[in-house]
Design a protein around this motif. Structure first.
Motif, PDB file in Angstrom:
ATOM      1  N   GLU A 249      11.087  30.610 -64.881  1.00 17.11           N
ATOM      2  CA  GLU A 249      11.172  29.008 -65.707  1.00 17.11           C
ATOM      3  C   GLU A 249      10.683  27.963 -64.274  1.00 17.11           C
ATOM      4  O   GLU A 249       9.844  27.407 -64.980  1.00 17.11           O
ATOM      5  N   ALA A 250      11.467  28.107 -63.638  1.00 18.53           N
ATOM      6  CA  ALA A 250      11.255  27.390 -62.252  1.00 18.53           C
ATOM      7  C   ALA A 250      10.487  27.651 -62.238  1.00 18.53           C
ATOM      8  O   ALA A 250       8.700  26.708 -61.350  1.00 18.53           O
ATOM      9  N   GLU A 251       9.983  29.592 -61.710  1.00 17.80           N
ATOM     10  CA  GLU A 251       8.417  29.533 -61.143  1.00 17.80           C
ATOM     11  C   GLU A 251       7.373  29.075 -61.403  1.00 17.80           C
ATOM     12  O   GLU A 251       6.136  29.278 -61.603  1.00 17.80           O
ATOM     13  N   LYS A 252       7.294  28.833 -62.815  1.00 17.94           N
ATOM     14  CA  LYS A 252       6.180  28.545 -63.427  1.00 17.94           C
ATOM     15  C   LYS A 252       5.692  27.279 -63.628  1.00 17.94           C
ATOM     16  O   LYS A 252       4.559  26.573 -63.667  1.00 17.94           O
ATOM     17  N   GLN A 253       6.988  26.385 -62.968  1.00 20.96           N
ATOM     18  CA  GLN A 253       6.666  25.365 -62.355  1.00 20.96           C
ATOM     19  C   GLN A 253       6.672  24.859 -60.736  1.00 20.96           C
ATOM     20  O   GLN A 253       6.039  24.061 -60.248  1.00 20.96           O
ATOM     21  N   GLY A 254       6.216  26.204 -60.283  1.00 22.55           N
ATOM     22  CA  GLY A 254       5.734  26.198 -58.896  1.00 22.55           C
ATOM     23  C   GLY A 254       7.124  25.502 -58.007  1.00 22.55           C
ATOM     24  O   GLY A 254       7.157  25.642 -57.212  1.00 22.55           O
ATOM     25  N   VAL A 255       7.982  26.155 -58.387  1.00 25.36           N
ATOM     26  CA  VAL A 255      10.009  25.417 -57.831  1.00 25.36           C
ATOM     27  C   VAL A 255      10.049  27.029 -57.888  1.00 25.36           C
ATOM     28  O   VAL A 255      10.347  27.648 -58.854  1.00 25.36           O
ATOM     29  N   LYS A 256      10.754  27.287 -56.148  1.00 23.28           N
ATOM     30  CA  LYS A 256      11.567  28.330 -55.963  1.00 23.28           C
ATOM     31  C   LYS A 256      12.735  27.660 -56.147  1.00 23.28           C
ATOM     32  O   LYS A 256      13.507  26.805 -55.605  1.00 23.28           O
ATOM     33  N   LEU A 257      13.686  28.580 -57.217  1.00 22.05           N
ATOM     34  CA  LEU A 257      14.947  28.320 -57.445  1.00 22.05           C
ATOM     35  C   LEU A 257      16.374  28.849 -56.302  1.00 22.05           C
ATOM     36  O   LEU A 257      15.991  30.316 -56.800  1.00 22.05           O
TER      37      LEU A 257
END
Length: 476
Positions: free
Chosen positions: A291-299
């Motif tokens: 879900e984070a990757e969909k927002q362009g964020v590496k969690l």
């Protein structure tokens, strides 16, 4: 008339900078706002833009010099003025500086004076002329009443006397304690003349003694100021001379060295080690990562650790404090800014994530990625590096089992987080299971934090990491 370019205030707490690299040569034409020099301050490298358009007539400082804020670093002139400015410099060459002036060049300040001639250097405007500086040892006593002892020499934040190298050398040769010699230079800096005046004053208080036979002075180790070790000169082992390379301590490595010395001198560092079962956090991150990757964020795991730290710091405020050495006060902070150690090719830097308690896990993840990228690209600004109240170093990213982190002064503590490894663990029902375990190593200043409080702080962080759902349920 050529204009001076001064070293500007790059941040509120910055008082000096190191000239790393000149980007232009003398005689080059500059446009307004064109970068012309690289300066390092507090581990941050910035390119200074020219405040004027014109031709760089003269560089007033060299690469490697430490320059005070507001000190002039270069002269710039209009194109039509360049010929006259260069002609003036060529027809009247600058006199060779005295030994003392050469020694002082390593730290450049406004108000440098040619002490051999007593005249002001043409490129600087000193605050006082030499004859206006009062010598504390030439004042007469009042009707036989002894004058109070003169003040001691000024010291830097690390307790080292502020003095030019030539003055230190002369004091050693004369057997004088430089800490007892008040300085008449900028900021109380001890100069050669101060040492000579002090020596004459000391000699006038003692009856004439036989003059020693002139011999070359034997090397004497400089007395170390209180709390500061004497410098040690390294010598290669016999038979290995010429098989070593010497690299000047400059730039980021010098900034790191200064910070480490400050941490050593101004903290009483103690270590507390614990471990956390991160099995539930590993599973939660695995579910949220797509879900984070969909927002362009590496969690990563750091945002969860930061949220847990902010909660724990509110319960144990001494871990979120600093010591004001000058006023002997403990400063308890009501804001939560966490420094994040980042390893770069040039060395370790610690950018700061502000107001951690007010940001979501995704917001923190995005900021962690941005700051780490800026750090590795050398693009951090002074604002990125200041204001931490607590720090974290992620040693686990390179595989270390556990460590003893160095406190990032003026913080009271730093948490080392290490690699997550699968290990067999005995559960409450005596069943043995494979769990994802991680060591935590907390370095803290024992002047500000008691050992029991540090252990309870770690337990609170562990409780929140082992039950990451609590981060969603508990109030900020």
């Amino acid at each position: 008339m050529p204009k001076e370019i001064i070293l500007p205030e790059l941040a509120e707490s910055v008082v000096e900078g190191e000239i790393l690299k000149w980007l232009v040569a003398e005689g080059d034409e500059l446009k307004k706002d064109q970068p012309f020099v690289e300066v390092m301050t507090d581990k941050v490298t910035v390119e200074l833009p020219s405040p004027y358009a014109g031709v760089l007539v003269k560089k007033l400082v060299n690469e490697g010099d430490i320059v005070k804020v507001h000190a002039p670093i270069a002269l710039i002139a209009e194109p039509g003025e360049v010929a006259g400015a260069i002609s003036d410099r060529n027809t009247e060459p600058t006199p060779a500086p005295s030994i003392q002036a050469q020694e002082e060049r390593s730290i450049v300040e406004p108000g440098n004076v040619n002490e051999d001639s007593g005249e002001e250097l043409s490129l600087f405007k000193p605050d006082k002329k030499p004859e206006q500086v009062k010598n504390p040892f030439t004042q007469a006593t009042l009707r036989g009443v002894a004058v109070a002892e003169p003040p001691r020499a000024a010291t830097n934040p690390y307790g080292r006397v502020i003095a030019v190298p030539a003055a230190r050398k002369l004091a050693r040769e004369l057997g004088l304690d430089i800490a007892q010699i008040p300085g008449s230079g900028p900021g109380g800096r001890v100069r050669v003349e101060d040492v000579r005046s002090y020596a004459e004053h000391q000699g006038s208080r003692v009856e004439a003694a036989p003059q020693p036979t002139p011999v070359a002075p034997a090397p004497v180790q400089a007395p170390a100021p209180a709390g500061f070790p004497a410098p040690v000169q390294y010598k290669p082992p016999k038979g290995y001379e010429g098989l070593e390379e010497r690299v000047p301590l400059r730039g980021l490595r010098r900034a790191i060295a200064n910070q480490m010395v400050a941490s050593h001198l101004y903290t009483v560092r103690t270590l507390s080690v614990d471990e956390a079962d991160l099995t539930e956090l590993v599973e939660l991150r695995s579910r949220l990562k797509p879900e984070a990757e969909k927002q362009g964020v590496k969690l990563s795991y750091l945002p969860f650790i930061f949220k847990a730290l902010a909660r724990a710091l509110k319960k144990f405020p001494s871990l979120n404090s600093s010591m004001d050495e000058a006023r002997q006060e403990i400063v308890l902070k009501k804001y939560y800014n966490i420094g994040m150690a980042v390893a770069t090719d040039a060395g370790l830097v610690v950018p700061v994530i502000k107001d951690v308690d007010r940001k979501s896990v995704l917001e923190l993840a995005a900021e962690v990625g941005e700051l780490a990228e800026k750090a590795r690209a050398g693009k951090l600004t002074p604002e990125d590096m200041v204001g931490s109240t607590f720090s974290v170093t992620n040693i686990g990213s390179i595989g270390a089992l556990f460590s003893f982190p160095i406190i990032n002064v003026p913080d009271a503590a730093i948490l080392g987080v290490h690699s997550i490894q699968k290990r067999p663990v005995v559960m409450d029902n005596d069943e043995i299971k494979v769990r994802h375990m991680m060591y935590l190593s907390l370095s803290f200043d024992h002047r500000l934090v008691d050992g029991a409080e540090a252990a309870m702080f770690c337990k609170e962080v562990i409780r929140l990491l082992e039950r990451p759902d609590l981060l969603m349920l508990e109030a900020i």
